[in-house]
Design an enzyme around this catalytic site. Structure first.
Site, PDB file in Angstrom:
ATOM      1  CB  CYS A   1     -17.100 -27.019   4.009  1.00 55.01           C
ATOM      2  SG  CYS A   1     -16.990 -26.989   6.015  1.00 55.01           S
TER       3      CYS A   1
ATOM      4  CB  CYS B   1     -16.449 -23.409   4.865  1.00 54.68           C
ATOM      5  SG  CYS B   1     -17.148 -23.566   6.487  1.00 54.68           S
TER       6      CYS B   1
ATOM      7  CB  CYS C   1     -20.916 -26.629   7.288  1.00 52.41           C
ATOM      8  SG  CYS C   1     -20.056 -25.301   7.762  1.00 52.41           S
TER       9      CYS C   1
ATOM     10  CB  CYS D   1     -19.537 -23.030   4.110  1.00 52.17           C
ATOM     11  SG  CYS D   1     -19.656 -24.656   4.102  1.00 52.17           S
TER      12      CYS D   1
END
Length: 476
Positions: free
Chosen positions: A34, A38, A66, A69
């Protein structure tokens, strides 16, 4: 920045967007990586977290991006634009697509290293070898094109630098856990094909951002036929590996709207990287503005321009030659420039190559003509490099050109090489701006005073130039 675990974890816990792009957060328990900001409601436990300098390093560890994000949708680390060592130079060249065009051996040749030594340096510094870094970049470029354009996937794969459709599909599944069709269906397109063709993208940037600063600087120096500016939009011709292209750049507070018209879509990665460098989109004002603000004379100016950027270049050789030519650059375009195969509005010519200028009978006084010709010859033969992989030792090479004094060389280092600590104290406009804000107005005095701004003296110079512009207003 150092990947100090406690500092990085605190930034992650606070979801601080200022660290986006500086490092990657790997979460072993979920198998994803991430950005620090995030928005996931649960912060991972420290025992499950590893921090990486690059997304490529996280991917090598078996992690995927991810979906919440979008760690690919942030600016890159500003470190690679400011570091003058081999790692910084290698990262800039990889971003420019050298590995896609010439392979890792080609990258190593440009840096005068063995492939093995280059591999070792990058793994030690950023956690990933050249091929993995290039693969990560191709994946992010492909996702951007999949989600923001209607290009067929075969063209997307080619534009992003993949060798085959299969490699393109497999890489996107591995990194993003989705097929190209799933990625395209999940996000409404914001770009597309503008009237007259071309590719329109949104270039991410690190906020705060001063949208008028760099573009205003470029507008006052626009060279007819090669550049134009109108109503906040800057357009110019690009010299790219596959042929000439053009770009239209329209800054907004949270992104830059960019439309590219290229000879081949394979040049898209290089074109994007050069435009990011031109507009300094990866810069982190939180790194340099506090240093400048520590000087009482500059503090009110930094408050007025919290998104200050350093104007860069899309072609270091062109910028250097234009700077030395000064007002004569327009005449050179008229006599030596190559016309574009297909003019794009008022963009009609590509700035003359270094070889063409070196061989030309320049209609200049003898001394300046000799300086321009010598500089062009060194650039054309590769004796002097001012491209993305140039060594900051180029300062010595520039000083060796007859007729280039230290003041002019500092100007070239600042604008042709984007050296953030270059400081053209001899510049008359800079000294005038310094005097207006209570700073020494003589070259020696201003140079001594600016020592406190290191290693960001170049940003200090542009802050003063920006402060003297008609659009500048201090707070209060």
């Amino acid at each position: 920045m150092d990947l100090d675990f406690d500092r990085c974890y605190q930034a992650t816990r606070s979801r601080d967007p200022r660290f986006d792009g500086w490092f990657i957060v790997g979460v072993r328990s979920t198998g994803i990586y991430c950005r620090p900001s995030c928005p996931s409601p649960v912060c991972p436990k420290p025992a499950n977290v590893t921090f990486y300098r690059t997304a490529a390093a996280a991917q090598l560890a078996g992690l995927r991006a991810c979906k919440r994000c979008r760690p690919d949708a942030v600016p890159g680390s500003p470190e690679w634009n400011t570091r003058a060592d081999i790692v910084g130079r290698a990262m800039r060249l990889i971003a420019d697509g050298v590995v896609d065009r010439d392979g890792v051996p080609g990258l190593a040749r440009q840096l005068a290293l063995s492939v093995r030594h280059l591999h070792r340096l990058l793994v030690e510094a950023v956690g990933a070898p050249p091929l993995a870094l290039a693969r990560s970049q191709r994946a992010y470029q492909a996702r951007l094109l999949v989600e923001t354009t209607g290009m067929p996937f075969g063209e997307v794969a080619f534009a992003a630098g993949f060798a085959s459709i299969r490699q393109f599909n497999d890489t996107l599944r591995e990194i993003f856990d989705a097929t190209p069709s799933q990625l395209r269906a999940a996000v409404p397109r914001r770009g597309g094909s503008p009237p007259g063709g071309g590719l329109t993208l949104r270039l991410a940037l690190r906020q705060p951002y001063d949208p008028g600063g760099v573009v205003g600087w470029l507008a006052t120096r626009a060279l007819p036929g090669v550049e134009e500016y109108s109503d906040g939009t800057y357009r110019r011709v690009l010299r790219l590996p596959g042929g000439p292209g053009t770009v239209t750049l329209r800054p907004a507070p949270d992104h830059v709207h960019a439309t590219f018209r290229l000879a081949t879509v394979a040049d898209l990665g290089a074109a994007v990287a050069r435009c990011r460098r031109l507009l300094d989109l990866d810069a982190d004002p939180g790194g340099y503005l506090p240093v400048l603000a520590a000087d009482p004379a500059l503090a009110p100016l930094t408050d007025a321009v919290p998104g200050l950027r350093l104007p860069g270049t899309v072609d270091g050789a062109e910028t250097a030659l234009r700077t030395v030519l000064g007002r004569h650059a327009g005449n050179l375009v008229a006599t030596l420039a190559d016309p574009l195969p297909s003019p794009d509005g008022r963009l009609t010519h590509m700035f003359p190559s270094s070889a063409a200028i070196a061989a030309a009978d320049l209609a200049l006084p003898a001394a300046p003509a000799s300086t321009v010709r010598d500089l062009a010859q060194r650039l054309a033969t590769g004796q002097l490099r001012l491209d993305e992989g140039a060594d900051r030792a180029a300062r010595r090479g520039l000083l060796a050109v007859p007729g280039l004094g230290p003041g002019r060389v500092e100007d070239l280092m600042l604008h042709a090489l984007s050296d953030p600590d270059a400081f053209p104290a001899a510049d008359r406009r800079l000294r005038s701006a310094a005097k207006a804000y209570g700073l020494p107005a003589d070259t020696a005095g201003l140079t001594r005073h600016a020592e406190r701004w290191r290693p960001w003296r170049g940003y200090g110079a542009h802050l003063l130039w920006r402060a003297r512009s008609a659009s500048f207003k201090t707070a209060g």
